[in-house]
Design a protein around this motif. Sequence first.
Motif, PDB file in Angstrom:
ATOM      1  N   CYS A  73       4.207  -5.675  -1.435  1.00 14.41           N
ATOM      2  CA  CYS A  73       3.635  -4.379  -1.105  1.00 14.41           C
ATOM      3  C   CYS A  73       3.154  -3.684  -2.380  1.00 14.41           C
ATOM      4  O   CYS A  73       3.861  -3.647  -3.386  1.00 14.41           O
ATOM      5  CB  CYS A  73       4.700  -3.527  -0.424  1.00 14.41           C
ATOM      6  SG  CYS A  73       4.159  -1.846  -0.131  1.00 14.41           S
ATOM      7  N   CYS A  76       5.461   0.061  -2.491  1.00 13.78           N
ATOM      8  CA  CYS A  76       6.893   0.157  -2.827  1.00 13.78           C
ATOM      9  C   CYS A  76       7.420  -1.086  -3.536  1.00 13.78           C
ATOM     10  O   CYS A  76       8.561  -1.113  -3.975  1.00 13.78           O
ATOM     11  CB  CYS A  76       7.714   0.444  -1.570  1.00 13.78           C
ATOM     12  SG  CYS A  76       7.834  -0.966  -0.445  1.00 13.78           S
ATOM     13  N   GLU A  78       8.041  -4.018  -2.293  1.00 13.45           N
ATOM     14  CA  GLU A  78       8.816  -4.914  -1.433  1.00 13.45           C
ATOM     15  C   GLU A  78       8.130  -6.281  -1.339  1.00 13.45           C
ATOM     16  O   GLU A  78       6.911  -6.350  -1.182  1.00 13.45           O
ATOM     17  CB  GLU A  78       8.927  -4.282  -0.031  1.00 13.45           C
ATOM     18  CG  GLU A  78       9.640  -5.113   1.004  1.00 13.45           C
ATOM     19  CD  GLU A  78      11.160  -5.059   0.901  1.00 13.45           C
ATOM     20  OE1 GLU A  78      11.675  -4.421  -0.044  1.00 13.45           O
ATOM     21  OE2 GLU A  78      11.825  -5.645   1.766  1.00 13.45           O
ATOM     22  N   CYS A  90       3.625  -3.693   5.194  1.00 16.59           N
ATOM     23  CA  CYS A  90       4.935  -3.758   4.558  1.00 16.59           C
ATOM     24  C   CYS A  90       6.026  -3.375   5.567  1.00 16.59           C
ATOM     25  O   CYS A  90       5.924  -2.351   6.227  1.00 16.59           O
ATOM     26  CB  CYS A  90       4.952  -2.801   3.369  1.00 16.59           C
ATOM     27  SG  CYS A  90       6.580  -2.643   2.625  1.00 16.59           S
ATOM     28  N   LYS A  92       8.867  -2.347   4.994  1.00 12.88           N
ATOM     29  CA  LYS A  92       9.702  -1.263   4.486  1.00 12.88           C
ATOM     30  C   LYS A  92       9.009   0.087   4.619  1.00 12.88           C
ATOM     31  O   LYS A  92       9.601   1.047   5.103  1.00 12.88           O
ATOM     32  CB  LYS A  92      10.036  -1.547   3.021  1.00 12.88           C
ATOM     33  CG  LYS A  92      11.323  -0.901   2.549  1.00 12.88           C
ATOM     34  CD  LYS A  92      11.670  -1.443   1.164  1.00 12.88           C
ATOM     35  CE  LYS A  92      12.845  -0.695   0.564  1.00 12.88           C
ATOM     36  NZ  LYS A  92      13.076  -1.139  -0.824  1.00 12.88           N
ATOM     37  N   CYS A  93       7.733   0.146   4.188  1.00 16.36           N
ATOM     38  CA  CYS A  93       7.065   1.447   4.188  1.00 16.36           C
ATOM     39  C   CYS A  93       5.789   1.497   5.044  1.00 16.36           C
ATOM     40  O   CYS A  93       5.169   2.544   5.167  1.00 16.36           O
ATOM     41  CB  CYS A  93       6.758   1.879   2.750  1.00 16.36           C
ATOM     42  SG  CYS A  93       5.425   0.931   1.987  1.00 16.36           S
ATOM     43  N   ASN A  95       2.876   0.231   4.510  1.00 19.32           N
ATOM     44  CA  ASN A  95       1.635   0.168   3.757  1.00 19.32           C
ATOM     45  C   ASN A  95       0.865  -1.122   4.088  1.00 19.32           C
ATOM     46  O   ASN A  95       1.416  -2.210   4.013  1.00 19.32           O
ATOM     47  CB  ASN A  95       1.993   0.221   2.257  1.00 19.32           C
ATOM     48  CG  ASN A  95       0.816  -0.084   1.360  1.00 19.32           C
ATOM     49  OD1 ASN A  95      -0.316   0.287   1.658  1.00 19.32           O
ATOM     50  ND2 ASN A  95       1.076  -0.765   0.275  1.00 19.32           N
TER      51      ASN A  95
HETATM   52 ZN   LIG Z   1       6.051  -1.066   1.022  1.00 17.79          ZN
END
Ligand SMILES: [Zn+2]
Length: 115
Positions: A73, A76, A78, A90, A92-93, A95
């Motif tokens: 990513c 962040c 990741e 992503c 996690k976030c 994106n």
């Molecule tokens: Zn991310």
Amino acid sequence: MHEMSVTQNVMEIVLQQAKEAGATRVKSVKLRFGTLTSIVPDCVAFYFEQMTPGTLAEGAKLDVEMVPLRLKCGQCGEEFEGQDELDVTCPKCGNPFTETLSGREMEVASIDVDT
Ligand SMILES: [Zn+2]
């Protein structure tokens, strides 16, 4: 038919390396393909068997390692595995802009020869 030209390239590289090493015989060949290349290992193995007779690589064992698609990513940092680099966000976030770390490999990882 993609695999046929790939195997031809592989053969050229393998025979060149074997020659440089002063080999009398190639015992095994290890290839590495990223999943994004959509190479079918069985097809490569098939063509390899067709192309090796009469060369230093005759009877060589072929080992194909598939490298998974890994993405990073841009927001962040990741790192994660994906199936398709064009349609991925992503985990996690969320994106959608990611960087491809691996999955495009198309290489002869190593060869083992008798000298
Ligand atoms: Zn991310």
